[in-house]
Write a protein that holds these residues in place. Structure first.
Motif, mmCIF file in Angstrom:
data_model
loop_
_atom_site.group_PDB
_atom_site.id
_atom_site.type_symbol
_atom_site.label_atom_id
_atom_site.label_comp_id
_atom_site.label_asym_id
_atom_site.label_seq_id
_atom_site.Cartn_x
_atom_site.Cartn_y
_atom_site.Cartn_z
ATOM 1 N N ARG A 858 0.854 -1.202 0.000
ATOM 2 C CA ARG A 858 0.000 0.000 0.000
ATOM 3 C C ARG A 858 0.882 1.242 0.000
ATOM 4 O O ARG A 858 1.792 1.380 0.815
ATOM 5 C CB ARG A 858 -0.923 0.011 1.214
ATOM 6 N N GLN A 859 0.595 2.150 -0.925
ATOM 7 C CA GLN A 859 1.441 3.320 -1.095
ATOM 8 C C GLN A 859 0.940 4.537 -0.294
ATOM 9 O O GLN A 859 1.739 5.343 0.163
ATOM 10 C CB GLN A 859 1.520 3.704 -2.578
ATOM 11 N N GLU A 860 -0.377 4.654 -0.132
ATOM 12 C CA GLU A 860 -0.922 5.855 0.517
ATOM 13 C C GLU A 860 -1.604 5.504 1.834
ATOM 14 O O GLU A 860 -2.220 4.435 1.962
ATOM 15 C CB GLU A 860 -1.931 6.538 -0.403
ATOM 16 N N ALA A 890 3.866 6.190 1.947
ATOM 17 C CA ALA A 890 4.867 6.203 0.866
ATOM 18 C C ALA A 890 6.196 6.723 1.379
ATOM 19 O O ALA A 890 7.269 6.184 1.073
ATOM 20 C CB ALA A 890 4.360 7.055 -0.292
ATOM 21 N N TRP A 893 7.803 3.990 3.669
ATOM 22 C CA TRP A 893 8.450 2.899 2.931
ATOM 23 C C TRP A 893 9.776 3.359 2.351
ATOM 24 O O TRP A 893 10.756 2.593 2.315
ATOM 25 C CB TRP A 893 7.559 2.408 1.791
ATOM 26 N N ARG A 894 9.815 4.600 1.941
ATOM 27 C CA ARG A 894 11.003 5.115 1.270
ATOM 28 C C ARG A 894 12.123 5.462 2.256
ATOM 29 O O ARG A 894 13.295 5.195 1.993
ATOM 30 C CB ARG A 894 10.613 6.355 0.449
ATOM 31 N N ASP A 916 11.967 -4.312 -0.439
ATOM 32 C CA ASP A 916 11.049 -3.342 -1.054
ATOM 33 C C ASP A 916 9.617 -3.662 -0.626
ATOM 34 O O ASP A 916 8.924 -4.451 -1.286
ATOM 35 C CB ASP A 916 11.174 -3.406 -2.574
ATOM 36 N N SER A 918 7.000 -1.931 -0.745
ATOM 37 C CA SER A 918 5.923 -1.359 -1.566
ATOM 38 C C SER A 918 5.433 -2.336 -2.629
ATOM 39 O O SER A 918 4.332 -2.177 -3.160
ATOM 40 C CB SER A 918 6.408 -0.067 -2.248
ATOM 41 N N THR A 919 6.282 -3.350 -2.960
ATOM 42 C CA THR A 919 5.865 -4.340 -3.961
ATOM 43 C C THR A 919 5.688 -5.717 -3.353
ATOM 44 O O THR A 919 5.347 -6.666 -4.059
ATOM 45 C CB THR A 919 6.924 -4.407 -5.078
#
Length: 933
Positions: A858-860, A890, A893-894, A916, A918-919
């Motif tokens: 999940r990015q957001e 986001a 995660w970064r 990673d 995010s994936t």
């Protein structure tokens, strides 16, 4: 006091020597012109004694006029008359006379008569025109006593409507006279202000504060350490200075304490106050015979009297003023810091005849924080007597009276309640025939009611004796039992007992006892007597019950007595119940021989203060009908104490409290003077407070339904109510809910969540989403809880109500917005792992607490309230412990994930920690479980 006879023309010679002479031409011109004037003349200039002689034409200048001089204190009235008679070479009762409460020395030849302001009020009520009087001088008007203000208002009314030729002078010892000038001038402009310069001898100031802090004065209590310090300052002044010493103290008790501390000083110690014997007052005013003197005085010596020989003033910095606590029904004299104006007046006494010194028992830094002027009495005192005077004058609201300060609306309304209850005024506030009779007795209305209603039951003389005892509180040595104090006064030979006998005779005569006669030469009882003195015995007005000198006076809003004039049967029942039967006396009243002193004293005290009848609730502890607690003073009887060694009040079930005060920090009043009564007397005297009926209320955390008989706040009897009125039940339940809050209901986790979500939407989106705070819910309680309230009968019923189900009624169903409630504030949010996680709306920002692995991919961050508010994500470790907090997934995660991964992957190796996230595939399980699919 024997004064030397003056030489011929003594008054003219004295006039030539005193500073007031410069003001006389302007004063005559003002009175011959507009007819009113304000005379500003410091003490000692002759304004009190020589000005009246000049205005009366007794110094050989101008026509002869009859002059009435009004003084605020009896001691000042007597002293002024004697001084003027001495100046003329005559005797009091000839050209010069005086009238004070219980004493009149004036005759057909009298041209100048000195009266108290209370006497003046009585005369104005009987004869508003003041027939035969040409000039009225209101002396010491700067002191702002209530009777003086009222007299001025009545006199201005007389000038406007009946006698425009009546001349009026307001004499002030200060130069702050513009208010009086505007008042006396009326619509035609301010009256002339005429000033006479005083003799200005320098007065040095010595600041003499206590070395250690002392407790502030409270009520009638003054820290003994301060009084010891004052006595020490007097001794210091005797060592350091020459001449007599004048020491200012707040009251009689403090004067006695300091006098005791001064035993052994090389000076004669004298006491000046309203209760001092006349010979002592005369000795002080006559001057010394060569020996040094220490004069201990109340504020009476600030401006009303001139004490010769004084070169030193010691100022305690305290004063005693009336105060009324309407909430508790307590009215009393209380001790306050003297104002700067009063301090200047006191200091000036040291410089009257020569340079002097004032020792101030406070620091110079404190001086600037003192009030500039004392409060006008009309602003702080009990207004019951004032309200009755206004009603008898024909202006119940006092709206048409020319007063410097309007009476406070609350205090005046409280006074009206008392007067209505005792039958002194009707529903419109107009004085009844009964009220007019009360006003003419020269008593506070409460005491007048006790005399009027008590006399037919116990006899005029005995009623008058008890009322006289209440009109000036007995010395503390008489004890706290009113009946015992009565017996002590009967056999006493002290100054108090003499004054008491004189007042009892006056009251008996006024109440219609043909066998009672006022003291020889005293004012007739038909109304010329002044109002009751204040508790200090110094001020003549009837604005305070005199018994309030050390404690409670007449104040109080509730239950002052019967709303009608009590019938004979009512009072007779009380008399019989408290001491036996009574026959018929020769004067038509009941023969009191069959009633004991205790019965009579109790009935009269209860009639005067019906809301202060009290029943015991513990050892030495009582509850008064007004609802205020009362405690007996002292430690009470101890084991082994013999009968008669302690006050019999400790054994009483019922009391009629006559005098009480409130100690520092105490909730309850402290009983200073009371009489033993029984329940029948209490109910008869306080009949207006008697009630019986259904009582359904919230008490001690639950609904109480009873049939209760009460005397005010005192519960006499009670029994359970089996079928209470549904409306009363609903009101009681609602009262409990308002008192204890919505927390009384059953708040499940779901109900709490619902309330938090509704509060969140109200905060973020506003209308139509409702406010669900405690205050808002209680305000709209009928709207969301009405159905359940109708069925609830007790606390347990409230605790069974599902708050969530009821609260849902406040959702905006009418507008259709309620359908979007779950969308705007979802109870749970589905995360990438498939789990539905509950959102916590309890804080400022919604919180989603979820394991970190369940958000892989999940990015957001989630958002609610139509996307306006981001959810704060609490990322948890596999063990459910907080690992990180973010509102921007986001970014986490970064930037933040690497450090969390590095810290936790070794601790939880069985769980996935991809590089990673995010994936990566989200999961609730371990790596092995994930591989097995």
């Amino acid at each position: 006091m024997i004064l030397p006879q003056p030489s011929a023309g003594g008054a003219a010679h004295a006039l030539a020597q005193l500073p007031v002479r410069t003001a006389l031409p302007a004063l005559r011109a003002a009175l011959d012109g507009p007819g009113t004037a304000v005379l500003c003349a410091p003490p000692g200039t002759g304004k009190t004694t020589l000005v009246p002689l000049v205005l009366a034409g007794l110094t050989g200048e101008g026509p002869v006029r009859r002059v009435l001089v009004a003084e605020p204190r009896r001691i000042a009235a007597r002293a002024a008359a004697r001084r003027m008679a001495w100046l003329l070479g005559g005797k009091v009762g000839e050209d010069i006379g005086f009238t004070v409460r219980g004493e009149r020395r004036a005759g057909p030849r009298t041209v100048v008569e000195v009266v108290t302001t209370g006497v003046l009020l009585q005369r104005l009520q009987r004869d508003p025109e003041l027939a035969g009087v040409d000039v009225v001088v209101l002396d010491e008007c700067h002191e702002r006593h209530l009777d003086a203000d009222t007299s001025a208002a009545f006199l201005l009314d007389v000038r406007e409507t009946l006698r425009p030729e009546l001349r009026l002078v307001a004499a002030s010892a200060t130069t702050d006279a513009q208010g009086w000038a505007r008042l006396l001038g009326g619509p035609d402009g301010a009256a002339p202000v005429i000033e006479a310069a005083g003799v200005s001898h320098p007065v040095g100031v010595v600041w003499a504060p206590p070395e250690r802090p002392v407790r502030p004065a409270h009520g009638m209590r003054v820290d003994p350490a301060l009084l010891t310090h004052v006595a020490g300052v007097v001794r210091r002044a005797l060592r350091e200075q020459s001449g007599d010493v004048l020491c200012f103290l707040p009251g009689v008790g403090e004067i006695g304490r300091v006098a005791g501390e001064l035993t052994g000083v090389d000076a004669e110690v004298l006491q000046v106050h309203g209760r001092a014997p006349a010979e002592v007052q005369d000795a002080v005013l006559a001057g010394g015979n060569g020996a040094r003197r220490v004069v201990l005085a109340t504020s009476v010596a600030e401006s009303s009297l001139t004490v010769p020989g004084v070169r030193v003033v010691v100022d305690s910095g305290l004063a005693r003023v009336p105060r009324t606590d309407h909430a508790r029904g307590l009215s009393a004299l209380t001790t306050v810091r003297a104002s700067r104006a009063a301090a200047r007046q006191r200091a000036g006494r040291a410089g009257r005849e020569a340079p002097g010194v004032v020792y101030r028992c406070w620091s110079e830094s404190e001086d600037g924080r003192l009030p500039a002027f004392p409060d006008p009495e009309i602003k702080v005192a009990d207004l019951t007597a004032f309200a009755l005077q206004a009603a008898c004058w024909g202006d119940p609201a006092a709206s048409g009276l020319a007063l410097l300060d309007a009476p406070p609306a609350g205090a005046l309304a409280a006074a009206r309640e008392v007067l209505t209850a005792i039958g002194a005024v009707d529903e419109d506030g107009r004085a009844t025939e009964r009220g007019t009779r009360m006003a003419r007795l020269g008593l506070h209305p409460r005491l007048a009611r006790a005399l009027v209603d008590g006399a037919p039951e116990v006899g005029v003389r005995r009623a008058a004796e008890v009322v006289a005892l209440l009109s000036e509180e007995p010395p503390r040595a008489y004890g706290d039992d009113l009946a015992a104090a009565w017996r002590t006064a009967r056999r006493g030979g002290d100054a108090y007992a003499a004054r008491w006998r004189q007042e009892a005779r006056r009251l008996a005569s006024a109440a219609g006892d043909p066998g009672a006669r006022p003291a020889s030469g005293s004012e007739s009882a038909s109304g010329a007597a002044s109002g009751a003195a204040s508790g200090s015995g110094e001020v003549s007005g009837a604005g305070e019950v005199p018994g309030s000198g050390r404690g409670q006076g007449a104040g109080g809003r509730t239950g002052a007595g019967s709303g009608r004039r009590p019938g004979a049967g009512e009072g007779a029942a009380a008399a019989r119940s408290t001491g036996g039967g009574a026959g018929t006396g020769t004067n038509g009243s009941r023969n009191p021989a069959g009633s004991s002193d205790d019965a009579v004293a109790g009935l009269i005290a209860a009639l005067a203060f019906p809301e202060r009848v009290a029943r015991v609730r513990g050892v030495g502890s009582y509850l008064m009908a007004s609802g205020t607690g009362a405690e007996l003073a002292g430690a009470g009887p101890r084991p082994g104490t013999r009968a008669g060694d302690t006050s019999r009040l400790w054994e009483a079930e019922w009391l009629a409290v006559a005098v009480a005060d409130r100690p520092v920090g105490a909730v309850s009043a402290r009983v200073r003077l009371a009489a033993v009564i029984d329940e029948a007397t209490a109910c008869a005297a306080a009949r207006a407070l008697y009630s019986s009926g259904e009582e359904v209320r919230w008490s001690d955390g639950d609904v109480v339904a009873r049939t209760v008989t009460r005397l005010g706040a005192i519960e006499l009897a009670a029994r359970p109510l089996t079928a209470p009125d549904p409306g009363l039940l609903r009101d009681a339940v609602l009262s409990g809910l308002r008192r204890e809050g919505p927390g009384l209901l059953r708040w499940s986790a779901g109900a709490m969540s619902l309330r938090q979500r509704m509060a969140f939407l109200h905060r973020e989106l506003g209308a139509p989403w409702p406010d669900v705070s405690d205050a808002a819910l209680l305000e709209r309680v009928e709207e969301w809880l009405g159905v359940e309230l109708g069925r609830a009968r007790r606390r347990a019923d409230l605790e069974r109500i599902d708050a969530g189900q009821a609260l849902a009624r406040l959702l905006p169903w009418a507008t259709g917005d309620a359908a979007r409630f779950e969308e705007l504030a979802p109870e749970r949010i589905e995360v990438p792992s498939g789990s539905r996680i509950r959102v916590d709306y309890g804080g400022e920002q919604p919180v989603l607490a979820v394991k970190l692995q369940e958000l892989f991919g999940r990015q957001e961050s989630p958002r609610v309230a139509d996307g306006r508010v981001p959810v704060l994500v609490h990322l948890l470790s596999p063990a459910g412990r907080p690992a990180a907090v973010t509102a921007d997934l986001a970014s986490f995660w970064r930037d933040g994930y690497r450090s969390v991964r590095a810290e936790l992957r070794g601790r939880y190796p069985k769980h996935p920690w991809p590089e990673d996230p995010s994936t990566a595939e989200p999961t609730r399980h371990t790596t092995a479980r994930l591989k097995r699919g």
